[in-house]
Design an enzyme around this catalytic site. Sequence first.
Site, mmCIF file in Angstrom:
data_model
loop_
_atom_site.group_PDB
_atom_site.id
_atom_site.type_symbol
_atom_site.label_atom_id
_atom_site.label_comp_id
_atom_site.label_asym_id
_atom_site.label_seq_id
_atom_site.Cartn_x
_atom_site.Cartn_y
_atom_site.Cartn_z
ATOM 1 N N LYS A 84 58.454 50.487 125.050
ATOM 2 C CA LYS A 84 58.241 50.437 126.506
ATOM 3 C C LYS A 84 59.566 50.519 127.282
ATOM 4 O O LYS A 84 59.551 50.784 128.480
ATOM 5 C CB LYS A 84 57.447 49.192 126.906
ATOM 6 C CG LYS A 84 58.162 47.876 126.752
ATOM 7 C CD LYS A 84 57.303 46.724 127.276
ATOM 8 C CE LYS A 84 58.055 45.398 127.176
ATOM 9 N NZ LYS A 84 57.283 44.297 127.736
ATOM 10 N N ASP A 85 60.711 50.300 126.598
ATOM 11 C CA ASP A 85 62.019 50.414 127.269
ATOM 12 C C ASP A 85 62.551 51.836 127.299
ATOM 13 O O ASP A 85 63.524 52.122 127.995
ATOM 14 C CB ASP A 85 63.068 49.535 126.559
ATOM 15 C CG ASP A 85 62.776 48.045 126.683
ATOM 16 O OD1 ASP A 85 62.085 47.657 127.637
ATOM 17 O OD2 ASP A 85 63.237 47.286 125.805
ATOM 18 N N ARG A 121 54.611 45.704 137.614
ATOM 19 C CA ARG A 121 53.278 46.029 137.080
ATOM 20 C C ARG A 121 52.428 44.771 136.931
ATOM 21 O O ARG A 121 51.257 44.741 137.321
ATOM 22 C CB ARG A 121 53.447 46.701 135.701
ATOM 23 C CG ARG A 121 52.164 46.797 134.875
ATOM 24 C CD ARG A 121 52.454 47.233 133.446
ATOM 25 N NE ARG A 121 53.255 46.280 132.699
ATOM 26 C CZ ARG A 121 52.786 45.182 132.114
ATOM 27 N NH1 ARG A 121 51.510 44.879 132.199
ATOM 28 N NH2 ARG A 121 53.591 44.373 131.443
ATOM 29 N N ARG A 122 53.027 43.730 136.351
ATOM 30 C CA ARG A 122 52.284 42.480 136.191
ATOM 31 C C ARG A 122 51.986 41.852 137.544
ATOM 32 O O ARG A 122 50.887 41.344 137.769
ATOM 33 C CB ARG A 122 53.086 41.504 135.322
ATOM 34 C CG ARG A 122 53.123 41.910 133.839
ATOM 35 C CD ARG A 122 54.041 40.997 133.034
ATOM 36 N NE ARG A 122 54.018 41.354 131.611
ATOM 37 C CZ ARG A 122 55.072 41.286 130.810
ATOM 38 N NH1 ARG A 122 56.240 40.892 131.283
ATOM 39 N NH2 ARG A 122 54.964 41.611 129.537
ATOM 40 N N ARG A 140 63.937 36.782 135.203
ATOM 41 C CA ARG A 140 64.324 37.574 134.049
ATOM 42 C C ARG A 140 65.009 36.665 133.046
ATOM 43 O O ARG A 140 65.109 35.463 133.254
ATOM 44 C CB ARG A 140 65.168 38.785 134.419
ATOM 45 C CG ARG A 140 66.476 38.536 135.110
ATOM 46 C CD ARG A 140 67.346 39.778 135.014
ATOM 47 N NE ARG A 140 67.445 40.216 133.628
ATOM 48 C CZ ARG A 140 68.231 41.199 133.208
ATOM 49 N NH1 ARG A 140 68.981 41.840 134.074
ATOM 50 N NH2 ARG A 140 68.289 41.538 131.937
ATOM 51 N N ARG A 171 62.585 32.231 129.850
ATOM 52 C CA ARG A 171 61.349 32.367 130.628
ATOM 53 C C ARG A 171 60.387 31.211 130.369
ATOM 54 O O ARG A 171 59.821 30.645 131.299
ATOM 55 C CB ARG A 171 60.695 33.713 130.318
ATOM 56 C CG ARG A 171 61.525 34.886 130.819
ATOM 57 C CD ARG A 171 60.912 36.229 130.469
ATOM 58 N NE ARG A 171 61.827 37.305 130.820
ATOM 59 C CZ ARG A 171 61.473 38.424 131.418
ATOM 60 N NH1 ARG A 171 60.223 38.646 131.725
ATOM 61 N NH2 ARG A 171 62.364 39.357 131.709
ATOM 62 N N CYS A 216 60.353 52.843 133.950
ATOM 63 C CA CYS A 216 59.625 51.753 133.292
ATOM 64 C C CYS A 216 59.660 50.472 134.119
ATOM 65 O O CYS A 216 59.075 49.473 133.738
ATOM 66 C CB CYS A 216 60.132 51.512 131.876
ATOM 67 S SG CYS A 216 61.812 50.924 131.770
#
Length: 325
Positions: free
Chosen positions: A82-83, A135-136, A157, A163, A250
């Site tokens: 995904k990166d 997106r989230r 981040r 997190r 992305c």
Amino acid sequence: MSDQRPLRLGTRRSKLAMAQSGQVAEAVHQLTGRPVELVEITTYGDVSREHLAQIGGTGVFVSALRDALLADEIDFAVHSLKDLPTAQPDDLVLAAIPAREDPRDVLVARDGLTLETLPASSRNGVARIGTGSPRRMAQLNAWARSHGLEIETVPIRGNIDTRVGFVTDGELDAVVLAAAGLTRIGRIGEATQFLDADAVLPAPGQGALAIECTAANADLAAQLAELDDPYTRVAVTAERSLLAALEAGCSAPVGALADLLADGQIVTEMRLRGVVGSTDGKTLVQLSTTGPVPSSSEEAVALGRELAAEMLDKGAAGLMGERAL
């Protein structure tokens, strides 16, 4: 006599990157009989303290690894798929995309709570949920609105420890992470809820790894190709084609998931779902298409492009943020 020189595997230094690279290193050692050594490389995404959406998202964890490949400092690299930017350089090849982990997102919430139960037990009835992903944010806010619940998405981040620490320290009620990352470092037990893809579609390629080497190293590419999972490859190719056709980086608010639909033990069809949304969740364009499982990369790319075209027709372009109109 076969070459016994150790193969050099380039990896980011994070605990997650080291864990997933270690797993690939073991598989490559079993496959080739050659020792594999990890070469730790610091990327711009690792040292910058800015939010990923601000530093461009696309490629910030990738370019240093690719530079090392081209400089012959490493033989191959492992990336979280995904990166990866959607455009593949001509001088590098994605030799293998192994079978993907669970692509879904998970909630890590205080007191074992879920999305449905968080707001009622939070201060002022508003649950504070951390994520660095537009997106989230878009999908969480849309989900909460449709269920009449109040949440606040807070940009964060950092690595998994950082997190999850926001929750254990009481700063946030919950954070959203990729299931695959927690699984790979042996901490999936900390998830309090798996988020159904119907509520939150993952990032294109989430849960999958990409093993990359130079196109010139054809012998190594052929060996690494043994680790490729053809079903995972066509699924993520369709998802990334959708992302590319939307002209999105992305860090853009795009979710996509290609499911393989089985009739008994036989895989018969593939369903591709895509979503684009404004980060406040007030506007979402969400569509899906189902067809035969693509038998080639070209067919998978075409499937992604077709769905992207439909989404653009429905107004997705105005929600991209990064897209120049």
